[in-house]
Design an enzyme around this catalytic site. Structure first.
Site, PDB file in Angstrom:
ATOM      1  N   ARG A 220       0.861  -1.155   0.059  1.00  0.00           N
ATOM      2  CA  ARG A 220       0.136  -0.063  -0.049  1.00  0.00           C
ATOM      3  C   ARG A 220       0.953   1.208  -0.039  1.00  0.00           C
ATOM      4  O   ARG A 220       1.864   1.270   0.284  1.00  0.00           O
ATOM      5  CB  ARG A 220      -0.855  -0.018   1.236  1.00  0.00           C
ATOM      6  CG  ARG A 220      -2.128  -0.975   1.242  1.00  0.00           C
ATOM      7  CD  ARG A 220      -2.768  -1.205   2.595  1.00  0.00           C
ATOM      8  NE  ARG A 220      -2.047  -1.845   3.768  1.00  0.00           N
ATOM      9  CZ  ARG A 220      -2.432  -1.908   4.596  1.00  0.00           C
ATOM     10  NH1 ARG A 220      -3.627  -1.527   5.175  1.00  0.00           N
ATOM     11  NH2 ARG A 220      -1.588  -2.322   5.883  1.00  0.00           N
TER      12      ARG A 220
ATOM     13  N   LYS B 274       1.706   1.995   7.690  1.00  0.00           N
ATOM     14  CA  LYS B 274       2.147   1.205   8.672  1.00  0.00           C
ATOM     15  C   LYS B 274       2.962   1.929   9.460  1.00  0.00           C
ATOM     16  O   LYS B 274       3.663   2.970   9.132  1.00  0.00           O
ATOM     17  CB  LYS B 274       2.928  -0.010   8.094  1.00  0.00           C
ATOM     18  CG  LYS B 274       1.750  -0.939   7.324  1.00  0.00           C
ATOM     19  CD  LYS B 274       0.647  -1.444   8.241  1.00  0.00           C
ATOM     20  CE  LYS B 274       0.880  -2.326   9.573  1.00  0.00           C
ATOM     21  NZ  LYS B 274       0.038  -2.630  10.378  1.00  0.00           N
TER      22      LYS B 274
ATOM     23  N   TYR C 240      -1.154   4.601  10.745  1.00  0.00           N
ATOM     24  CA  TYR C 240      -1.432   3.287  11.672  1.00  0.00           C
ATOM     25  C   TYR C 240      -0.201   3.234  12.529  1.00  0.00           C
ATOM     26  O   TYR C 240       0.715   2.624  12.137  1.00  0.00           O
ATOM     27  CB  TYR C 240      -1.838   2.208  10.875  1.00  0.00           C
ATOM     28  CG  TYR C 240      -3.341   2.311  10.441  1.00  0.00           C
ATOM     29  CD1 TYR C 240      -4.320   2.366  11.169  1.00  0.00           C
ATOM     30  CD2 TYR C 240      -3.065   1.916   8.995  1.00  0.00           C
ATOM     31  CE1 TYR C 240      -5.655   2.504  10.189  1.00  0.00           C
ATOM     32  CE2 TYR C 240      -4.337   2.003   8.123  1.00  0.00           C
ATOM     33  CZ  TYR C 240      -5.468   2.230   8.940  1.00  0.00           C
ATOM     34  OH  TYR C 240      -6.768   2.346   8.217  1.00  0.00           O
TER      35      TYR C 240
ATOM     36  N   HIS D  36      -0.586   1.530  16.269  1.00  0.00           N
ATOM     37  CA  HIS D  36      -0.937   0.383  16.896  1.00  0.00           C
ATOM     38  C   HIS D  36       0.133   0.295  18.098  1.00  0.00           C
ATOM     39  O   HIS D  36       0.879  -0.628  18.314  1.00  0.00           O
ATOM     40  CB  HIS D  36      -1.005  -0.932  16.201  1.00  0.00           C
ATOM     41  CG  HIS D  36      -2.060  -0.897  15.211  1.00  0.00           C
ATOM     42  ND1 HIS D  36      -3.362  -0.858  15.652  1.00  0.00           N
ATOM     43  CD2 HIS D  36      -1.971  -0.757  13.704  1.00  0.00           C
ATOM     44  CE1 HIS D  36      -4.199  -0.859  14.534  1.00  0.00           C
ATOM     45  NE2 HIS D  36      -3.253  -0.776  13.370  1.00  0.00           N
TER      46      HIS D  36
ATOM     47  N   GLU E  99      -5.725   4.801  13.916  1.00  0.00           N
ATOM     48  CA  GLU E  99      -6.782   3.945  14.617  1.00  0.00           C
ATOM     49  C   GLU E  99      -7.386   4.512  15.717  1.00  0.00           C
ATOM     50  O   GLU E  99      -8.455   3.859  16.151  1.00  0.00           O
ATOM     51  CB  GLU E  99      -5.843   2.698  14.906  1.00  0.00           C
ATOM     52  CG  GLU E  99      -5.131   2.630  16.126  1.00  0.00           C
ATOM     53  CD  GLU E  99      -3.655   3.110  15.516  1.00  0.00           C
ATOM     54  OE1 GLU E  99      -2.693   2.975  16.494  1.00  0.00           O
ATOM     55  OE2 GLU E  99      -3.513   3.420  14.427  1.00  0.00           O
TER      56      GLU E  99
ATOM     57  N   ASP F 130      -2.742  -6.717  15.201  1.00  0.00           N
ATOM     58  CA  ASP F 130      -2.016  -5.561  15.281  1.00  0.00           C
ATOM     59  C   ASP F 130      -2.016  -4.963  16.714  1.00  0.00           C
ATOM     60  O   ASP F 130      -1.186  -4.200  17.042  1.00  0.00           O
ATOM     61  CB  ASP F 130      -2.614  -4.456  14.187  1.00  0.00           C
ATOM     62  CG  ASP F 130      -1.754  -4.455  12.921  1.00  0.00           C
ATOM     63  OD1 ASP F 130      -0.689  -4.677  12.645  1.00  0.00           O
ATOM     64  OD2 ASP F 130      -2.691  -4.160  11.969  1.00  0.00           O
TER      65      ASP F 130
END
Length: 362
Positions: free
Chosen positions: A15, A75, A94, A96, A118, A270
């Site tokens: 991505r 990510k 993101y 996490h 998130e 995740d």
């Protein structure tokens, strides 16, 4: 503002942080966008398309980080990127954090402004930037689970939908959030028998109203989970604790109660995973077997369908990126409480309670 879009370097992550359409909106609003060469190729977007909409191409990831006021990624940064992140630089991706103390400490040290997709949260409690990837992951969990139920991959040898004269496979879904509902839709569409469990009766009522009759809802408890795992072929873990670690709903001792070749898919990996035996895997090596149970625990499932995922992500991130670019992070967050909830680490200080609790940072 100068916005940088680096190439993702996490294993098998194809991505990219933004589509050419998204970049066009930014440049149209007088923002400067630098994108690393070939960053979009894995998603089917090429340098020429980005140049056509006003982006500037840089050859290396180091150049992108060095010149940018804000980094837009997919990510979380990995170890090679930690030293590239600058003090006061906005990193929007993101993260996490609750699943990685190493990442958390690295971002504290960087003194960057870490805004996590998130944890951006609407007034009604929904997570608008997590939702599209949860939709992708929920649907993919059934697609992948169905594949790994095949015998050559040491699954039970079950066709989820069955055939005339042969009963369908049984799917157990833990969690009736976005992941669970999308997984249930896919499993039901294949003709499987589906049980979806949650402790939120409001969500179970919603599922009962919108999904077919062969999707059965049940209030979740350890006792009921222990009973169902004995008879279900595919088990999906889709439980989310906002910004925190997922609860362990299936423990190692429970694996012995499953039939050999049962497949378990942990979409919560995740956030640390909702199975005790979960360990993050990659698309290159997606499964492992413990006690004859096939575990699929890929930490970036939507990365396997990057064209769909990148468009879905840009659709929802773009308004927030425009707000940040026009107003800077402080004013943007003061204008939008939804975005403000995305603040996780600010200039070396953890400002999100669940991360503080996860690592006892009080």
């Amino acid at each position: 503002m100068i916005i940088g879009i680096p190439k993702e370097i996490k294993n098998n992550e194809s991505r990219v942080g933004m589509t050419p359409a998204g970049v066009f909106e930014l440049t149209k609003n007088n923002q400067t966008v630098y994108i690393q060469s070939t960053a979009g190729e894995g998603s089917g977007f090429f340098d020429a398309q980005y140049i056509q909409v006003g982006a500037k191409i840089l050859d290396t990831i180091e150049e992108v980080y060095a010149i940018s006021d804000m980094i837009v990624k997919v990510k979380e940064p990995i170890a090679e990127e930690y030293p590239l992140i600058k003090e006061n630089q906005i990193v929007f991706t993101y993260f996490h954090f609750a699943s990685s103390e190493t990442l958390t400490k690295a971002m504290i040290t960087s003194k960057a402004i870490c805004i996590a997709y998130e944890t951006v949260e609407d007034k009604d409690g929904t997570l608008p930037l997590l939702t599209p990837m949860s939709e992708v992951a929920g649907r993919m969990s059934i697609q992948q689970g169905a594949k790994y139920l095949e015998k050559p991959i040491r699954g039970r040898g079950i066709l989820l939908g069955g055939v005339p004269g042969v009963k369908p496979g049984k799917v157990l879904i833990l969690g009736a959030g976005v992941v669970g509902v999308q997984a249930a839709k896919m499993a039901a569409g294949l003709g499987a028998h589906v049980t979806i469990m949650d402790i939120n009766m409001k969500r179970l009522r919603y599922v009962n109203d919108v999904l077919p009759n062969h999707v059965v809802t049940e209030f979740s408890s350890e006792f009921s989970i222990r009973q169902h795992i004995k008879t279900h072929d595919l088990i999906i873990g889709g439980v989310l604790v906002k910004g925190g670690k997922a609860p362990k709903l299936i423990t190692k001792d429970m694996l012995k109660d499953m039939r050999p070749g049962t497949v378990i898919v942990d979409v919560a990996v995740d956030q640390g995973g909702c199975f005790e035996t979960t360990k993050a895997t990659t698309h290159q090596d997606p499964t492992y077997i413990i006690d004859d149970v096939v575990h699929y625990c890929v930490a970036n499932m939507p990365g396997a369908v990057p064209y769909t995922s990148t468009i879905a992500l840009t659709n929802v991130t773009l308004p927030y990126i425009l707000n940040l670019a026009k107003n800077g992070w402080e004013k943007a967050c003061s204008l939008d409480i939804t975005l403000e909830k995305g603040l996780n680490i600010v200039k070396g200080e953890v400002v999100y309670k669940e991360i503080t609790e996860a690592f006892n940072l009080n």
